[in-house]
Structures are given as structure tokens and as C-alpha cells.
Design a protein around this motif. Sequence first.
Motif, PDB file in Angstrom:
ATOM      1  N   THR A  36       0.746  -1.185  -0.058  1.00  0.00           N
ATOM      2  CA  THR A  36      -0.218   0.030  -0.180  1.00  0.00           C
ATOM      3  C   THR A  36       0.792   1.120  -0.015  1.00  0.00           C
ATOM      4  O   THR A  36       0.541   2.121  -0.719  1.00  0.00           O
ATOM      5  N   THR A 270      -5.365   5.670  -0.444  1.00  0.00           N
ATOM      6  CA  THR A 270      -4.109   5.049   0.410  1.00  0.00           C
ATOM      7  C   THR A 270      -4.431   4.627   1.924  1.00  0.00           C
ATOM      8  O   THR A 270      -4.328   3.807   2.593  1.00  0.00           O
ATOM      9  N   LEU A 273      -6.729   1.660   1.952  1.00  0.00           N
ATOM     10  CA  LEU A 273      -6.081   0.541   2.016  1.00  0.00           C
ATOM     11  C   LEU A 273      -5.328   0.201   3.274  1.00  0.00           C
ATOM     12  O   LEU A 273      -5.262  -0.718   3.735  1.00  0.00           O
ATOM     13  N   SER A 277      -5.275  -2.953   6.104  1.00  0.00           N
ATOM     14  CA  SER A 277      -3.789  -3.546   6.470  1.00  0.00           C
ATOM     15  C   SER A 277      -3.812  -3.373   7.897  1.00  0.00           C
ATOM     16  O   SER A 277      -3.530  -4.227   8.493  1.00  0.00           O
TER      17      SER A 277
END
Length: 853
Positions: A36, A270, A273, A277
Amino acid sequence: MNASVRLSVSSLRAHKRRFAGTFLAVFLGVAFLAGTLVMGDTLRASFDSMFGNATSGTDAVVRSADVITTPGESQGVRRPVDADLVEAVERVPGVAAAVPNIEGAGQLLGADGEPIGGQGPPTLAGNWITDPQLNPYELAEGRAPEKSGEVVVNRGTAERGDLKIGDTTTLRTPEPVEVTIVGLATFGGEDGMAQVTFTGMTQADAEKYLTARPGDAAGILVRAGPGVGEQELVDRLTPVLPKGVEALTGQESAEENTEMISSQFLTVFTTFLLVFSGVALLVATFSIHNTFAIVVAQRTRENALLRALGASRRQVTASTLVEAGAVAVTASAAGLAGGIGVATGLQALFPAIGFPFPEGDLVVKALSLVLPLAVGIVVCLGSALLPAVRAGRTAPLAALRETAVDSSGASRVRAVTGTSLAALALALTLTGVLVSPSVWLAGSGAVLALVSFVVLGPVASTTAVRVLGGPLDRLRGVTGSLARRNALRSPKRTAATASALMIGVAVVSLFTVFGASLKATMDQTVSRSFAGDVAISTPSFGGGGSGLSPELAGAIVQLPEVDTAVGLGSGVAEVDGQGRALTVTDPAALERTFDLGAVRGSLDALGTDGIAITGKEADKQDLTIGDTARLTFTDGRSETFTVRAVYGQSELAGDYVITRAAWAPHRIQDSDRLVAVSFEDGVSTDAGKAAVEGVAAQYGNPDVQTRDEYAQSSAGGIDMMLTLVYALLALAVLIALLGIANTLTLAIHERTRELGLLRAVGQTRPQLRAMVRWESVLVAGFGTAGGLGLGAFLGWVLVEASDGASDSAFAFAMPPVQLAVVALVGLAAGALAGLRPARRAARLDVLRAIATE
């Protein structure tokens, strides 16, 4: 310490398989996080390079300094500049060339008659700039437009619409314009600026279709002569520019464009994502902790023997942490390499699914390597810390015991602590949602709810497994009974294993409930506010689409089947100094087609100096009927408007309404976002819709939908969002499954002798496999049930918090079918996780298993 290290290395060599699941959990979490970050760095660098290449010949940009920004919008709307200013700019010493830059919304139809783009990124049209150094687009094929109706389009747009040079199609501006493609262009060496579409017209056509008045331009692009720097050029231009007009360097303009994309898309992308994560790493934390807890429990006698031989607590603890550190470092390092692969895969994947990001080599910054490595090591060591401390506390006399007794599930302290946390979480959440709306209180309550679920897991696992496993006694006999008892043997282990899956299922359930609630909210909004029979709209969100022709509603209302047709246009203005979105419409027709709630005053009497506002906005601005408000428009002019009506509901009509006559002097590129149509009495929906479609086809062929179809299409992006969420959450679920499989594998090693005895007294291999599989299903069932309950609760919290923070009323919806599918997937995942451990257990040699110590 040297002895501890040697002991740890020896243990790792002897028991490599024990840590395979831990290695994979850390590897996957770190790989996704690193991928990412690398993808974000690569995209930013690619856009930097693309904008830099595209604007390399532009040394200065002249534009309006005045911008109106409405709530929820970051870019704002600038007033146009006078294109005649080009002559004054050209006379400035050091200026080699200056050209007007005209820009507006324009959406091409493809060869199949469907609009190209419009699902987020802008669909732009503008004048084709003949100076190749000032034109950010470069002619790749064909020629520049020379006469009215000729256009150049970026190559990516032509490919997506199956168009080629010589083809004739329609450009929505929003007025439908028949155009012929005479050239294809690239932007910064790419086929286009990501998914943005661009159509280049002659300057005369651009002024005619994209501006309210000939001579208006979005800005002026300036090229410096030899030996004149960008800042020097700006310094020379500034004194000759009129008030309200500014100049900035070409580099500043490129950086501003990159920052706009970064803030509006890349940062959100981002961050989105990174959230997943984080979920994956949180799930990994439970799996890692459980692995080390089991390993430490299995080595109780070994650790006790070391203590009896003189090893200190610190040495035993250090030995376990060294093992965790070795796994953490190797798995995190491997995860970095995997992250490069993930970034490469994402770079190839997104263009394949319709997100053609700029091409370019991967950009790997130091932070994108150091941060995932550090996170992986910290997560692994942190997860192993408590088991390591527990190992150090092993008493030397434990070496004389055959087994350890696990009473963790019956801990009174755990039960009291967990119940207290749950009560506090419920109190905080209800206070933040219902009593005193606060996102922070609701969020804190949600986090505490998750913590309380984890703390209460071992206490609840005994009851949950008994209830879930009850039917197994009748359906699977002795095999089912043994599976249930095995799951009950270590409540803490069962809870820790199930918690990883619980978090994954909870997040899936949260988004499922929230997505269903958004759909229900949209359906409620349309049902409550829209009283028409059909709606005409262009399917777009974000900055895409060109809108509808303001003349469409007038043409439709002429049909004998139609009673009322009203278009809803959009505008912006500063109301007493604050940027606000305006709805531009026919107020009288609006009241007949939309349910505006209780209306005070008269919508018929707005005229050119009247305004209507919602009751909530009137209270916020301290306005009432007869009061005046100062409106400043994008053209810089200010006028005083009188509040002549206050209405109740605003979902589709907006908070501020003015007439088209009032907006006309200040408009830039006029368009409607929606046209609502009501039929005459006795006209069927099918007949009326067919008549409306015939007229709409003459205005760019926009969608004509019934009320139900309009509500469904308005919520169409939600399914796309949920699909992406489910795909990203698959990683967290995979890590949870690895945790279940690893736990069962270690448990089988722990119960080797017991399994051998079961085989010796007549249990068959299929029965043994079924017992292990059903144990896995019970653990997964516990995690799935807890995840569904927690996810539904958090979904309700998110919906209610959104309702409190928004002017719109949110509807809560619990989708039973989707949640049932989530439950079945969770159980199926449990069965899948148990396959490998079950096969391993069935392959055990009976005599060797019985002889195992």
C-alpha cells in the motif's frame, strides 16, 4: 543471554512447523502494508511526473484569485477571467506567448451511444491550444480542429468509447453537440490523465458551449521568452493584472494540480487501503499470540525443567522472545519483498478493472520499507510478550506434572472486567449516539465494545460452544460429542483462535449493514421527497458527467402525457460570506413534484431577488421570512436577496433555492443534475416513460428511470464499494483461517497420544478427520456468531453517528440475506481451515502416537 539465544535457535530448528502459521500471518500483514505504501509513493511520483511533463512549457498561469468553496468540497469554483486580458499580458516584457484556456464539462458518447467516463473523475472539454508548448495535451494522431464541430480527444477516451479518427458522435456540454473526431492526443506521455476524459474544440465552439458569455476563460497560459525565469515572469505580470486576478508559476500550478489529486483521491485511496492493512495486522496479532500461548503451554514441563536446572525467569522469557524476534524479522523481511509484489500486482490490477493509473516504475521510499518492517516486528514481539512472561513464571515443580490445568475461561476477574467494559462501552455509545451526539464518544464506545468482546471471549466460549455444538451430539454421535469437548477443553485458546475470525467477520458485517443502510436511506429519501413518476439523470458521482440540458424540462412539459417537469440545476454563492450550494429551479413546479414538508411563505414569489431556505438552515443563519441575505456569486458581483419561503425537507432540493432568472446573470456553464417528471392523470408509467424517452434522446440520450429505478441507480456505487471492501477483507479472513489451522495443528501435536488411543479403541480415520473438522467448525462458528453481533452493533453505531453528524436523515437497515451469507461463509471457512490438520491427524501412526510422551 547467550544460552537463551542458543536454546531459542535450537528450538526453532527442531519445531519449524510450529511457527509456519505465525510466519505467514506476519508476512501477509507486512506485505499488504508495504504494498500500500509503495503504491501510494508510486502514484504520487507518477502524477508529479505526468503533470510536470504536461505543463513543462507553461511558465505562468493567470487566473482569478477569488474562489468559492462549499462545505464538503475542497477545490471550489473560481470566477472566469476576461480572455481580452491576453493582449495586455502579451505586451509585458519577457512574454513570448499567451493563450486563453477555456475549460468546462463535456461528456462524449461512445460508439454504442453510452457516455464515456463520468464515474468519479471529471469529463472535461476545452479549447484546443495551438501553441504546442502551452498545450498540456500533445497531438499523437490526426490534426487539430480547424472548424466548428471538429474535436481532438485523448487517446484513452477514444479507446474506451471504441472511437477513431473520422467518427461522428455526440458531446454533452450539456447541450448535445454533434462532433467529428479529427485527432487523438496524449497527456504527459500517457493516453490520458488517469480516467479523466478530454475533448478539445475550436476556441469559438468552446466559448459557445462551455461559457456563459463569449470572452470568458478559466485562465491564461503564459510562456516566457529566452532568459526569463518563471518567478521573474510572475513578478512582471502581477503589476499589470486587474484586481482579483493573480499569476502563479507553472511549477506552482503543476504542484497545485498534483496536490488536488493527492488530497481528493490518493490520500483517501491509500488511507482506505491502510485501514484494511490495520485490520489484517490486528487479526494477525490474535493468531500470533495464540500460537505462542500454545507453544508455551506445550513446553511447560520443558521450561520447568530449565528452571529446575538453574535457568532464571529472565532467561526463559528471553528465550521465548528471541524465538518471536527471529520469526518477526524473517517474516517481516520476506513481507517487504512480498509488498513489492503486491504493489506491482495493484499497478497491473487497477487498470484491468477500470482505474488506469499513470504508468511508471515503482517508487520505493525509505519510510515505505522501514515502517512495515518495524510494524511487523513490533506486532509479533508484542503478541508474544504475554506468553513469554508466562513462560518465565513457570514453576520448577511443574516439571513433575503430566498436564497443565486451564481454568482461564472460568476466571471471575475476567468475567467481572469484561462485563464492566461491556457496560461502559454500551453507556458511552448510547450517550454519543442518542443523548449527546458525539463521534468521539460513539467511536470510543465502539472500541471498548471490541475490547470487551475479546476479554469476555474465554468466559463466553464455554456456553457458546455448548449451544453451537449441541446438535452435533444428535447428528454426528460420538464424533460430534468429542469435537465439542475438544473445543471446550481450553476456553482461552478457543476464544483467542475465534477472536481473529470474529474481527474479520465483524468488519464485513459492519460494512454490510452500513451499505444496506445507505441503500435504505437513498430509497427513503426518494420515496419521501420525490413525488414524480420518472426521473432523468446522468449516472455520475464526484466530478464526472456533464449534467442535463436546462432546456430538457421545458421540452418534456410540452408532451400531452406530462403534467409537470422540473429541472434541478446547481450553483454556488457566498451567503453572508459563507460558501453555499444553490439549487436553481422553477420553485412553483418544484413544490408540485417534490415533498418539501411544511412551507412557510410563498415559493411562487421568489422572482429575481428572492430566496427559499430550509428551516434548519434558517435557524443556523438566524434568518426568517422577510430578512435579507447578501449573495456573492462567482462572477464577483454581490446582490441582496430576500427570504420569501422557508421549507422543511432538503434531501433532493438542497438548502437554498433560487429561480433560473436570478441565476442567469451569474451562471458559468448551466446544467441540471436531475429532471423530475409527473404524468397527467390516467397516463400509465410505461406510456409516459416512452414519450419522455423520445424527447430525452434529442438531448444526449440521458437515462429515464422510474422512482424505484432512480433510487437503485443512485445507490449503485454502494455495491461497487462493498465488492472492493470484501476483496480487501479476504486477506484478514485468510490470516484468521491460518490462525485456526495453526491452532488445530499445534493442538493435534499436543494430543498425539490421545488421538493414538482413540484409534486404538476403534475410531476410524474418517471419524478422526470429521472430529477435527467439526472442532474447527465450532471454533469458526463461535467467531462468526460473535463477529455478526459485534458488526451489527457497530453498523448501527456508524449509521446513527452519521445521522447525527449530517443534515440528512439516515435509515438503519439489517440485511438478513447478506448476513446469512456471511455466516455461512464463516462456517465454510472453518471447515476449510480444518482440512489440513484433519488429514495430518488421520495419518498418525497408532503405535507411535500411543508411545508419545
